[in-house]
Design a protein around this motif. Sequence first.
Motif, PDB file in Angstrom:
ATOM      1  N   ASP A  45       0.787  -1.235   0.214  1.00  0.00           N
ATOM      2  CA  ASP A  45       0.271   0.311  -0.082  1.00  0.00           C
ATOM      3  C   ASP A  45       0.672   1.127   0.148  1.00  0.00           C
ATOM      4  OD1 ASP A  45      -1.287   1.692   1.207  1.00  0.00           O
ATOM      5  OD2 ASP A  45      -2.724   0.398   1.163  1.00  0.00           O
ATOM      6  N   GLU A  46       0.674   2.521  -0.851  1.00  0.00           N
ATOM      7  CA  GLU A  46       1.988   3.254  -1.058  1.00  0.00           C
ATOM      8  C   GLU A  46       1.477   4.405  -0.138  1.00  0.00           C
ATOM      9  OE1 GLU A  46      -1.327   5.886  -3.953  1.00  0.00           O
ATOM     10  OE2 GLU A  46       0.098   4.318  -4.873  1.00  0.00           O
ATOM     11  N   ARG A  47       0.030   4.227   0.426  1.00  0.00           N
ATOM     12  CA  ARG A  47       0.122   4.870   2.006  1.00  0.00           C
ATOM     13  C   ARG A  47       1.263   4.544   2.758  1.00  0.00           C
ATOM     14  NH1 ARG A  47      -5.867   4.589   2.594  1.00  0.00           N
ATOM     15  NH2 ARG A  47      -5.303   2.168   2.203  1.00  0.00           N
ATOM     16  N   LEU A  48       2.455   3.465   2.640  1.00  0.00           N
ATOM     17  CA  LEU A  48       2.567   3.092   4.218  1.00  0.00           C
ATOM     18  C   LEU A  48       4.749   3.529   3.652  1.00  0.00           C
ATOM     19  CD1 LEU A  48       0.934   0.152   5.017  1.00  0.00           C
ATOM     20  CD2 LEU A  48       1.588   1.982   6.344  1.00  0.00           C
ATOM     21  N   PHE A  49       4.629   4.138   2.590  1.00  0.00           N
ATOM     22  CA  PHE A  49       6.079   3.759   2.102  1.00  0.00           C
ATOM     23  C   PHE A  49       6.451   4.857   2.965  1.00  0.00           C
ATOM     24  CE2 PHE A  49       4.673   3.914  -2.512  1.00  0.00           C
ATOM     25  CZ  PHE A  49       4.460   2.484  -2.691  1.00  0.00           C
ATOM     26  N   ASP A  50       6.395   5.700   4.122  1.00  0.00           N
ATOM     27  CA  ASP A  50       7.177   5.705   5.142  1.00  0.00           C
ATOM     28  C   ASP A  50       7.162   5.460   6.378  1.00  0.00           C
ATOM     29  OD1 ASP A  50       4.664   6.305   5.020  1.00  0.00           O
ATOM     30  OD2 ASP A  50       4.386   9.273   6.063  1.00  0.00           O
ATOM     31  N   PHE A  51       6.689   4.347   6.244  1.00  0.00           N
ATOM     32  CA  PHE A  51       6.251   3.449   7.545  1.00  0.00           C
ATOM     33  C   PHE A  51       7.979   2.819   7.463  1.00  0.00           C
ATOM     34  CE2 PHE A  51       5.758  -0.256  10.002  1.00  0.00           C
ATOM     35  CZ  PHE A  51       5.235  -0.512  10.693  1.00  0.00           C
ATOM     36  N   THR A  52       8.638   3.175   9.049  1.00  0.00           N
ATOM     37  CA  THR A  52       9.341   3.169   9.674  1.00  0.00           C
ATOM     38  C   THR A  52       9.464   1.580  10.086  1.00  0.00           C
ATOM     39  OG1 THR A  52      10.021   4.228  11.082  1.00  0.00           O
ATOM     40  CG2 THR A  52      10.814   5.118   9.046  1.00  0.00           C
ATOM     41  N   ILE A  53      10.973   1.209  10.784  1.00  0.00           N
ATOM     42  CA  ILE A  53      10.818   0.155  11.198  1.00  0.00           C
ATOM     43  C   ILE A  53      10.846   0.877  13.646  1.00  0.00           C
ATOM     44  CG2 ILE A  53      13.549   0.895  12.272  1.00  0.00           C
ATOM     45  CD1 ILE A  53      13.603  -2.879  11.970  1.00  0.00           C
ATOM     46  N   GLU A  54      10.672   1.747  13.027  1.00  0.00           N
ATOM     47  CA  GLU A  54      10.595   2.651  14.516  1.00  0.00           C
ATOM     48  C   GLU A  54       8.847   2.542  14.637  1.00  0.00           C
ATOM     49  OE1 GLU A  54      13.258   4.050  12.671  1.00  0.00           O
ATOM     50  OE2 GLU A  54      14.698   2.965  13.572  1.00  0.00           O
ATOM     51  N   ASP A  55       8.217   2.872  13.567  1.00  0.00           N
ATOM     52  CA  ASP A  55       6.431   2.549  13.447  1.00  0.00           C
ATOM     53  C   ASP A  55       5.754   1.469  14.377  1.00  0.00           C
ATOM     54  OD1 ASP A  55       6.935   5.053  12.552  1.00  0.00           O
ATOM     55  OD2 ASP A  55       6.951   5.124  10.859  1.00  0.00           O
ATOM     56  N   PHE A  56       6.326   0.365  14.172  1.00  0.00           N
ATOM     57  CA  PHE A  56       6.037  -0.996  14.028  1.00  0.00           C
ATOM     58  C   PHE A  56       5.600  -1.800  15.741  1.00  0.00           C
ATOM     59  CE2 PHE A  56       8.572  -3.124  10.575  1.00  0.00           C
ATOM     60  CZ  PHE A  56       7.491  -4.324   9.810  1.00  0.00           C
ATOM     61  N   GLN A  57       5.904  -0.457  16.698  1.00  0.00           N
ATOM     62  CA  GLN A  57       5.631  -0.651  18.458  1.00  0.00           C
ATOM     63  C   GLN A  57       3.883  -0.314  18.009  1.00  0.00           C
ATOM     64  OE1 GLN A  57       6.228  -2.307  20.955  1.00  0.00           O
ATOM     65  NE2 GLN A  57       4.648  -1.962  21.582  1.00  0.00           N
ATOM     66  N   MET A  58       3.387   0.896  17.338  1.00  0.00           N
ATOM     67  CA  MET A  58       2.566   2.107  17.126  1.00  0.00           C
ATOM     68  C   MET A  58       1.979   0.468  16.059  1.00  0.00           C
ATOM     69  SD  MET A  58       2.066   5.730  15.574  1.00  0.00           S
ATOM     70  CE  MET A  58       3.126   5.056  13.894  1.00  0.00           C
ATOM     71  N   MET A  59       2.052   0.023  15.354  1.00  0.00           N
ATOM     72  CA  MET A  59       0.965  -0.623  14.515  1.00  0.00           C
ATOM     73  C   MET A  59       0.957  -1.296  15.562  1.00  0.00           C
ATOM     74  SD  MET A  59       1.698  -2.883  11.417  1.00  0.00           S
ATOM     75  CE  MET A  59       2.369  -4.476  12.306  1.00  0.00           C
ATOM     76  N   GLN A  60       1.691  -1.922  16.590  1.00  0.00           N
ATOM     77  CA  GLN A  60       0.793  -3.282  16.971  1.00  0.00           C
ATOM     78  C   GLN A  60      -0.200  -2.492  18.078  1.00  0.00           C
ATOM     79  OE1 GLN A  60       1.508  -6.572  17.350  1.00  0.00           O
ATOM     80  NE2 GLN A  60       0.362  -6.640  19.414  1.00  0.00           N
ATOM     81  N   GLU A  61      -0.024  -1.587  18.527  1.00  0.00           N
ATOM     82  CA  GLU A  61      -0.916  -1.589  19.575  1.00  0.00           C
ATOM     83  C   GLU A  61      -1.975  -0.838  19.514  1.00  0.00           C
ATOM     84  OE1 GLU A  61       1.751   2.221  21.089  1.00  0.00           O
ATOM     85  OE2 GLU A  61       3.086   1.178  21.578  1.00  0.00           O
ATOM     86  N   ILE A  62      -1.759  -0.459  17.620  1.00  0.00           N
ATOM     87  CA  ILE A  62      -3.219   0.097  16.953  1.00  0.00           C
ATOM     88  C   ILE A  62      -3.930  -1.647  17.150  1.00  0.00           C
ATOM     89  CG2 ILE A  62      -3.928   1.048  14.544  1.00  0.00           C
ATOM     90  CD1 ILE A  62      -1.901   2.684  14.893  1.00  0.00           C
TER      91      ILE A  62
END
Length: 108
Positions: A73-90
């Motif tokens: 998904d092109e909306r995740l192109f700026d997703f970084t490894i640091e965002d994984f914790q936030m993704m898990q919480e969501i």
Amino acid sequence: MDKDKLKILLKEQNDQIKDVKELVKRELLDEVKGKKSDLIVIVAGLRKVRKSTLMEEVRKENLHESYFVNFDDERLFDFTIEDFQMMQEILLELYGERNTYFFGNYSA
């Protein structure tokens, strides 16, 4: 990555896969379903052998026990490894505790 943007995106992706169309049963489905593991399971193979279709079948049977994230998904192109914790919480906030993740594309 913006938390609200990520939350909307993850909800859209997980709601979209609930509408998986009927698929022709893959011969390997029962074998893959029998591979329950606490470890990572990777389905690999040649191009165009229907790996995604097989995974859609497995996902369809586990919709309420798993999370889905489409990193194509092109909306995740700026997703970084640091965002994984936030993704898990969501994902926990939206869907509760689940033990299975499907990372891939959605081709319905």
